[in-house]
Design an enzyme around this catalytic site. Structure first.
Site, PDB file in Angstrom:
ATOM      1  N   TYR A   1       6.163   9.534  -1.885  1.00 50.26           N
ATOM      2  CA  TYR A   1       6.023   7.707  -2.662  1.00 50.26           C
ATOM      3  C   TYR A   1       6.697   7.698  -4.176  1.00 50.26           C
ATOM      4  O   TYR A   1       7.635   7.520  -4.671  1.00 50.26           O
ATOM      5  CB  TYR A   1       5.659   6.821  -2.267  1.00 50.26           C
ATOM      6  CG  TYR A   1       5.503   5.549  -2.612  1.00 50.26           C
ATOM      7  CD1 TYR A   1       6.713   4.539  -2.588  1.00 50.26           C
ATOM      8  CD2 TYR A   1       4.415   4.884  -3.734  1.00 50.26           C
ATOM      9  CE1 TYR A   1       6.356   3.117  -2.201  1.00 50.26           C
ATOM     10  CE2 TYR A   1       4.734   3.844  -3.157  1.00 50.26           C
ATOM     11  CZ  TYR A   1       5.712   2.611  -3.250  1.00 50.26           C
ATOM     12  OH  TYR A   1       6.152   1.438  -3.023  1.00 50.26           O
TER      13      TYR A   1
ATOM     14  N   ASP B   1      20.150  -1.036   9.567  1.00 52.37           N
ATOM     15  CA  ASP B   1      20.107  -0.232   8.681  1.00 52.37           C
ATOM     16  C   ASP B   1      20.306   0.231   7.586  1.00 52.37           C
ATOM     17  O   ASP B   1      21.517   0.712   7.279  1.00 52.37           O
ATOM     18  CB  ASP B   1      19.840   1.237  10.157  1.00 52.37           C
ATOM     19  CG  ASP B   1      19.095   2.975   9.282  1.00 52.37           C
ATOM     20  OD1 ASP B   1      18.715   2.404   8.232  1.00 52.37           O
ATOM     21  OD2 ASP B   1      19.798   2.973  10.286  1.00 52.37           O
TER      22      ASP B   1
ATOM     23  N   ASP C   1      16.708  -6.991   8.071  1.00 50.88           N
ATOM     24  CA  ASP C   1      15.355  -5.674   8.452  1.00 50.88           C
ATOM     25  C   ASP C   1      15.883  -4.783   9.814  1.00 50.88           C
ATOM     26  O   ASP C   1      17.157  -5.261  10.331  1.00 50.88           O
ATOM     27  CB  ASP C   1      14.400  -6.182   8.927  1.00 50.88           C
ATOM     28  CG  ASP C   1      13.109  -5.409   8.505  1.00 50.88           C
ATOM     29  OD1 ASP C   1      13.015  -4.591   8.396  1.00 50.88           O
ATOM     30  OD2 ASP C   1      11.977  -5.819   7.341  1.00 50.88           O
TER      31      ASP C   1
ATOM     32  N   LYS D   1      10.545   7.541  -6.118  1.00 51.59           N
ATOM     33  CA  LYS D   1      10.310   6.320  -7.285  1.00 51.59           C
ATOM     34  C   LYS D   1      11.133   6.733  -8.293  1.00 51.59           C
ATOM     35  O   LYS D   1      11.930   6.259  -9.401  1.00 51.59           O
ATOM     36  CB  LYS D   1       8.749   5.817  -7.027  1.00 51.59           C
ATOM     37  CG  LYS D   1       8.466   4.554  -5.596  1.00 51.59           C
ATOM     38  CD  LYS D   1       9.922   3.420  -5.548  1.00 51.59           C
ATOM     39  CE  LYS D   1       9.993   2.635  -4.512  1.00 51.59           C
ATOM     40  NZ  LYS D   1      11.131   1.493  -4.316  1.00 51.59           N
TER      41      LYS D   1
ATOM     42  N   GLY E   1       9.204  -7.889   4.698  1.00 50.53           N
ATOM     43  CA  GLY E   1       7.483  -6.854   5.062  1.00 50.53           C
ATOM     44  C   GLY E   1       6.931  -7.551   3.808  1.00 50.53           C
ATOM     45  O   GLY E   1       7.502  -9.070   3.558  1.00 50.53           O
ATOM     46  N   GLN E   2       5.927  -7.417   3.514  1.00 51.18           N
ATOM     47  CA  GLN E   2       5.237  -7.557   2.327  1.00 51.18           C
ATOM     48  C   GLN E   2       5.255  -8.738   1.466  1.00 51.18           C
ATOM     49  O   GLN E   2       5.454  -9.801   1.374  1.00 51.18           O
ATOM     50  CB  GLN E   2       4.225  -6.980   1.522  1.00 51.18           C
ATOM     51  CG  GLN E   2       2.977  -7.768   1.390  1.00 51.18           C
ATOM     52  CD  GLN E   2       2.203  -7.179   0.483  1.00 51.18           C
ATOM     53  OE1 GLN E   2       2.795  -5.907   0.225  1.00 51.18           O
ATOM     54  NE2 GLN E   2       0.777  -7.499  -0.012  1.00 51.18           N
TER      55      GLN E   2
HETATM   56  C1  AKB Z   1       1.408   1.491  -2.269  1.00 47.67           C
HETATM   57  O1  AKB Z   1       0.035   0.962  -2.240  1.00 47.67           O
HETATM   58  O2  AKB Z   1       1.729   2.800  -1.994  1.00 47.67           O
HETATM   59  C2  AKB Z   1       1.889   0.295  -2.833  1.00 47.67           C
HETATM   60  C3  AKB Z   1       1.806   0.542  -3.984  1.00 47.67           C
HETATM   61  C4  AKB Z   1       1.632   0.543  -5.664  1.00 47.67           C
HETATM   62  O3  AKB Z   1       3.595   0.530  -5.031  1.00 47.67           O
HETATM   63  N1  AKB Z   1       1.353  -1.029  -2.810  1.00 47.67           N
END
Ligand code: AKB
Length: 316
Positions: free
Chosen positions: A143, A53, A37, A147, A14-15
């Protein structure tokens, strides 16, 4: 347990992983770093590579034991925009993957864990400017919720099981070596490609949406920096605020126009606008600076020059 460090990067194509693996291999050697990956990628040509995985704990354990892995960087995750489209899978991947890795450290099979958090842990009720390390959080995205929960679990595993886990709250990351995927801050990479390719860009955020951002080189230095810091210096075991600089789409467009005067930007905000509006505009990272010496190199001006110089080669 082997005495030499052996690193496994999960989600390595990934990035962040693409650049991180290159940098770690400069330090630990090609064979000291295993990229991995969910499917085989181009990275497999550059050194040891495994298909993993992270949800499959027994397969992960087999690979960790076979390579005598001592440290894991867990980068596999769904980012903010993608997780909103697949909330259940986003939660499952982001949480189960973390548990599977933390448990390897709890069982003392590995010694150290790196797990990225994000500015997405903050929410609409968080103070937006110079957002402190300790403040109201209340994230409103899948997300961000995953987190924040992950941060709590990292701290819990540290306190309860003495797991050496380290983490950073990344802002939007901008680099020329790899493409972003599924985030709200992705526009800040796309804009450079489009400026060079077509001279114009339609932004999915509105013109004055200010967000915290960082050059990928600084993010990689911070990541390796916190992992190499003496354990006594890593005082926060949830996740550290990490600041770079902040800008809006209008401001970055103006900076690009200094180099490409005909570049034009238009705005067509989509569902990512609501995510961006819930996040801070700038980050206070005094703890990272004080505890283990964080100090970023890039600002908006130098980032723009660096991005255009390097990406230019792709479009000539
Ligand atoms: C996103 O935009 O979801 C990520 C982040 C800020 O964690 N780049």
């Amino acid at each position: 347990m082997p005495t030499k460090d052996k690193i496994l990067v999960i989600g390595s194509s990934g990035q962040i992983g693409t650049e991180l693996v290159q940098n770690l291999r400069e330090i630990y050697g090609i064979d000291g770093v295993i990229a991995s990956d969910v499917k085989v990628t181009e990275q497999a040509k550059d050194g040891p590579f495994e298909v993993i995985d992270v949800m499959n704990a027994s397969a992960l354990l087999e690979i960790v034991k076979r390579h005598q892995v001592t440290e894991i960087y867990l980068l596999a995750a769904l980012l903010s925009a993608t997780a909103e489209k697949m909330p259940k899978f986003g939660w499952d991947l982001n949480m189960q993957g973390l548990f599977n890795v933390l448990d390897l450290a709890k069982e003392k099979i590995i010694k150290k864990v790196y797990w990225p958090s994000s500015i997405a842990v903050f929410g609409p009720n968080t103070p937006k400017v110079d957002t402190p390390q300790y403040t109201i959080m209340e994230p409103s995205t899948v997300y961000g919720i995953s987190k924040q929960a992950g941060e709590r679990w990292c701290e819990y595993y540290f306190n309860k099981y003495n797991v050496d886990v380290r983490s950073l709250r990344y802002p939007g990351l901008i680099g020329w070596k790899s493409a972003p995927g599924g985030g709200t801050t992705d526009y800040a990479v796309h804009i450079f490609h489009e400026a060079l390719k077509t001279g114009k860009y339609e932004c999915f955020l509105s013109e004055n949406t200010t967000l915290p951002m960082m050059h990928m080189e600084d993010a990689i230095n911070a990541t390796i920096g916190i992992m190499q810091a003496d354990a006594s210096k890593v005082k926060i075991r949830s996740s550290y605020n990490l600041g770079g600089f902040s800008f809006s789409p209008k401001e970055i467009a103006a900076e690009i126009q200094k180099h490409i005067p005909n570049f034009s930007i238009s705005y067509n905000p989509d569902s990512r606008q609501q995510i961006a509006d819930s996040w801070p505009q700038s980050i206070n990272d005094e703890y990272a600076r004080k505890d283990w010496g964080w100090n970023p190199k890039y600002d908006l001006k130098s980032l723009t020059i660096n991005m255009l110089e390097n990406l230019k080669k792709n479009y000539q």
